[in-house]
Design a protein around this motif. Structure first.
Motif, PDB file in Angstrom:
ATOM      1  N   GLY A  91       0.824  -1.194   0.000  1.00  0.00           N
ATOM      2  CA  GLY A  91       0.000   0.000   0.000  1.00  0.00           C
ATOM      3  C   GLY A  91       0.860   1.245   0.000  1.00  0.00           C
ATOM      4  O   GLY A  91       1.965   1.262  -0.524  1.00  0.00           O
ATOM      5  N   PHE A  92       0.332   2.302   0.617  1.00  0.00           N
ATOM      6  CA  PHE A  92       1.047   3.564   0.704  1.00  0.00           C
ATOM      7  C   PHE A  92       0.531   4.337   1.910  1.00  0.00           C
ATOM      8  O   PHE A  92      -0.475   3.952   2.537  1.00  0.00           O
ATOM      9  CB  PHE A  92       0.891   4.383  -0.579  1.00  0.00           C
ATOM     10  CG  PHE A  92      -0.527   4.802  -0.879  1.00  0.00           C
ATOM     11  CD1 PHE A  92      -0.998   6.051  -0.512  1.00  0.00           C
ATOM     12  CD2 PHE A  92      -1.390   3.939  -1.538  1.00  0.00           C
ATOM     13  CE1 PHE A  92      -2.306   6.435  -0.788  1.00  0.00           C
ATOM     14  CE2 PHE A  92      -2.704   4.312  -1.823  1.00  0.00           C
ATOM     15  CZ  PHE A  92      -3.162   5.562  -1.443  1.00  0.00           C
ATOM     16  N   LEU A 117      11.783   3.707   5.739  1.00  0.00           N
ATOM     17  CA  LEU A 117      10.915   4.771   5.233  1.00  0.00           C
ATOM     18  C   LEU A 117      10.720   4.672   3.721  1.00  0.00           C
ATOM     19  O   LEU A 117       9.607   4.860   3.210  1.00  0.00           O
ATOM     20  CB  LEU A 117      11.502   6.147   5.580  1.00  0.00           C
ATOM     21  CG  LEU A 117      10.701   7.338   5.051  1.00  0.00           C
ATOM     22  CD1 LEU A 117       9.403   7.512   5.841  1.00  0.00           C
ATOM     23  CD2 LEU A 117      11.523   8.631   5.103  1.00  0.00           C
ATOM     24  N   TYR A 118      11.781   4.350   2.980  1.00  0.00           N
ATOM     25  CA  TYR A 118      11.729   4.397   1.521  1.00  0.00           C
ATOM     26  C   TYR A 118      11.258   3.076   0.901  1.00  0.00           C
ATOM     27  O   TYR A 118      11.260   2.942  -0.322  1.00  0.00           O
ATOM     28  CB  TYR A 118      13.110   4.772   0.978  1.00  0.00           C
ATOM     29  CG  TYR A 118      13.621   6.075   1.547  1.00  0.00           C
ATOM     30  CD1 TYR A 118      13.218   7.301   1.017  1.00  0.00           C
ATOM     31  CD2 TYR A 118      14.487   6.086   2.644  1.00  0.00           C
ATOM     32  CE1 TYR A 118      13.672   8.498   1.549  1.00  0.00           C
ATOM     33  CE2 TYR A 118      14.942   7.284   3.185  1.00  0.00           C
ATOM     34  CZ  TYR A 118      14.525   8.479   2.637  1.00  0.00           C
ATOM     35  OH  TYR A 118      14.975   9.665   3.178  1.00  0.00           O
ATOM     36  N   VAL A 122       5.450   7.346   0.649  1.00  0.00           N
ATOM     37  CA  VAL A 122       4.913   8.274   1.651  1.00  0.00           C
ATOM     38  C   VAL A 122       4.695   9.605   0.940  1.00  0.00           C
ATOM     39  O   VAL A 122       5.638  10.235   0.457  1.00  0.00           O
ATOM     40  CB  VAL A 122       5.872   8.466   2.836  1.00  0.00           C
ATOM     41  CG1 VAL A 122       5.281   9.471   3.831  1.00  0.00           C
ATOM     42  CG2 VAL A 122       6.164   7.139   3.523  1.00  0.00           C
ATOM     43  N   PHE A 123       3.441  10.019   0.877  1.00  0.00           N
ATOM     44  CA  PHE A 123       3.046  11.209   0.127  1.00  0.00           C
ATOM     45  C   PHE A 123       2.244  12.123   1.036  1.00  0.00           C
ATOM     46  O   PHE A 123       1.524  11.668   1.917  1.00  0.00           O
ATOM     47  CB  PHE A 123       2.188  10.794  -1.078  1.00  0.00           C
ATOM     48  CG  PHE A 123       1.459  11.932  -1.740  1.00  0.00           C
ATOM     49  CD1 PHE A 123       2.052  12.655  -2.753  1.00  0.00           C
ATOM     50  CD2 PHE A 123       0.182  12.290  -1.329  1.00  0.00           C
ATOM     51  CE1 PHE A 123       1.392  13.709  -3.367  1.00  0.00           C
ATOM     52  CE2 PHE A 123      -0.492  13.350  -1.927  1.00  0.00           C
ATOM     53  CZ  PHE A 123       0.118  14.054  -2.952  1.00  0.00           C
ATOM     54  N   PHE A 310       5.349  16.444   0.787  1.00  0.00           N
ATOM     55  CA  PHE A 310       6.084  15.249   1.193  1.00  0.00           C
ATOM     56  C   PHE A 310       6.153  14.275   0.024  1.00  0.00           C
ATOM     57  O   PHE A 310       5.143  13.955  -0.598  1.00  0.00           O
ATOM     58  CB  PHE A 310       5.409  14.530   2.364  1.00  0.00           C
ATOM     59  CG  PHE A 310       5.410  15.290   3.648  1.00  0.00           C
ATOM     60  CD1 PHE A 310       6.546  15.380   4.431  1.00  0.00           C
ATOM     61  CD2 PHE A 310       4.257  15.929   4.091  1.00  0.00           C
ATOM     62  CE1 PHE A 310       6.555  16.081   5.629  1.00  0.00           C
ATOM     63  CE2 PHE A 310       4.244  16.625   5.285  1.00  0.00           C
ATOM     64  CZ  PHE A 310       5.398  16.711   6.051  1.00  0.00           C
ATOM     65  N   ALA A 311       7.343  13.832  -0.290  1.00  0.00           N
ATOM     66  CA  ALA A 311       7.572  12.640  -1.087  1.00  0.00           C
ATOM     67  C   ALA A 311       8.672  11.915  -0.329  1.00  0.00           C
ATOM     68  O   ALA A 311       9.852  12.126  -0.581  1.00  0.00           O
ATOM     69  CB  ALA A 311       7.974  12.975  -2.515  1.00  0.00           C
ATOM     70  N   TYR A 312       8.264  11.140   0.644  1.00  0.00           N
ATOM     71  CA  TYR A 312       9.118  10.548   1.679  1.00  0.00           C
ATOM     72  C   TYR A 312       9.624  11.635   2.630  1.00  0.00           C
ATOM     73  O   TYR A 312       9.388  11.578   3.834  1.00  0.00           O
ATOM     74  CB  TYR A 312      10.306   9.780   1.077  1.00  0.00           C
ATOM     75  CG  TYR A 312       9.921   8.657   0.176  1.00  0.00           C
ATOM     76  CD1 TYR A 312       9.389   7.470   0.689  1.00  0.00           C
ATOM     77  CD2 TYR A 312      10.081   8.762  -1.202  1.00  0.00           C
ATOM     78  CE1 TYR A 312       9.030   6.428  -0.149  1.00  0.00           C
ATOM     79  CE2 TYR A 312       9.716   7.723  -2.038  1.00  0.00           C
ATOM     80  CZ  TYR A 312       9.194   6.558  -1.512  1.00  0.00           C
ATOM     81  OH  TYR A 312       8.835   5.525  -2.335  1.00  0.00           O
TER      82      TYR A 312
END
Length: 332
Positions: A91-92, A117-118, A122-123, A310-312
């Motif tokens: 998922g995300f 985390l990566y 994570v958005f 946020f992109a991570y």
């Protein structure tokens, strides 16, 4: 997933129907929404298909109709590890943090080091307020399932997806490294005094004033192959201090960005023929202001205008975008 710019009544009906939603808009409207599977954050600025607008009578919402299951929470500054620990196997995660909050600053500094985390997208975005109310209103985030809100927590929405759906997380950064002086910092953080300019110890605020640098342009650095911006919040030459919207990193070499000649055309180019309207995009309030995006199209990218993305990790003056797609048949 589907994007829509709706009245509070229409969004409330979607929540009641069981939809999983990521919602942005004015606090007064977010407070009226029923409990359900959603998180929200405050803003009064949006990018729609026909251009940027400032509205206080609508909410921008994205419905993740591909979701199999969801979890929501507001994490305190001491609970940031839960962002990784509570996610699903496939998922995300969507996040929202209030601008200027302790949770945002702590995530900006410590988030990049969270184990794993990566490993999964994570958005998200940084909640804000109308610019003429920054001194009188506090940005807030909402946990729709619990019916709670916070001005100093990180709202998280964990989404489980079927194995047949993939997540694409991307950033569109219109800025590139300029050809001017090199800036580096012995200590990281959101506020600095001294730095090295072309290897020489220098007070950054006074250097900016003396050289007449355009602080509408961010500092840009290469973070492992990605161009990442650090935007200027305030320059106080009298006291020799500079505040940023994201932390500078010790030892990284930054340069002031090259100017962008035509923001709208640059976004069209960045879309690369993709159906940008089918993505959820968060664009920065600084781009909205400096590029005068009100009424201007941005290549089909739509979504809230926020005080950071946020992109991570925490980003500035960037557009972050999330999309879902079917796994190609050869990969199933």
């Amino acid at each position: 997933m589907k994007n829509a710019f709706l009245t509070v009544e229409a969004v409330g009906a979607m929540i009641t129907s069981g939809a999983t939603l990521f919602i942005s808009g004015p606090e007064a409207l977010l407070r009226q929404l029923p409990r359900g599977k959603w998180i929200g954050g405050t803003t009064a600025y949006f990018i729609l298909e026909d251009g940027g607008v400032s509205r206080e009578d609508r909410l921008f919402c994205t419905c993740f109709d591909e979701a199999m299951d969801v979890r929501t929470a507001i994490l305190s500054s001491d609970q940031l590890s839960g962002l990784v620990e509570r996610r699903y196997d496939h998922g995300f995660t969507c996040v929202m943090a209030p601008a200027f909050s302790g949770a945002l600053q702590r995530y900006a500094v410590e988030g990049p080091g969270l184990p794993g985390l990566y490993d999964q997208p994570v958005f998200g975005c940084v909640a804000g307020v109308r610019l003429d109310r920054v001194d009188t209103e506090m940005p807030k985030v909402f946990d729709g399932a619990a019916g709670t809100f916070s001005h100093d927590g990180l709202a998280a929405l964990w989404v489980e997806l079927p194995e047949t759906i993939e997540v694409d997380l991307d950033i569109v950064n219109l800025f590139t490294v300029g050809v001017g002086s090199e800036f580096s910092f012995a200590e990281g953080g959101f506020e600095v005094a001294e730095c090295l300019v072309d290897g020489r110890p220098t007070n950054l605020a006074r250097h900016i004033e003396e050289q007449g640098l355009d602080t509408r342009l961010p500092l840009v650095a290469d973070y492992a192959g990605a161009m990442i911006n650090v935007s200027f919040q305030a320059v106080d030459a009298d006291n020799g201090r500079v505040r940023f919207y994201a932390p500078v990193v010790p030892g990284v070499i930054y340069r002031l960005a090259r100017p962008v000649a035509d923001y709208a055309l640059a976004y069209v180019d960045a879309a690369k023929g993709r159906s940008a309207a089918g993505m959820l995009s968060c664009n920065c309030i600084l781009n909205y202001l400096y590029a005068e995006l009100e009424g201007c199209s941005t290549g089909g990218f739509v979504g809230p205008v926020t005080f950071g993305e946020f992109a991570y990790i925490l980003l500035n003056q960037t557009l972050s975008c999330l999309s879902l797609r079917d796994v190609p048949a050869e990969h199933k």
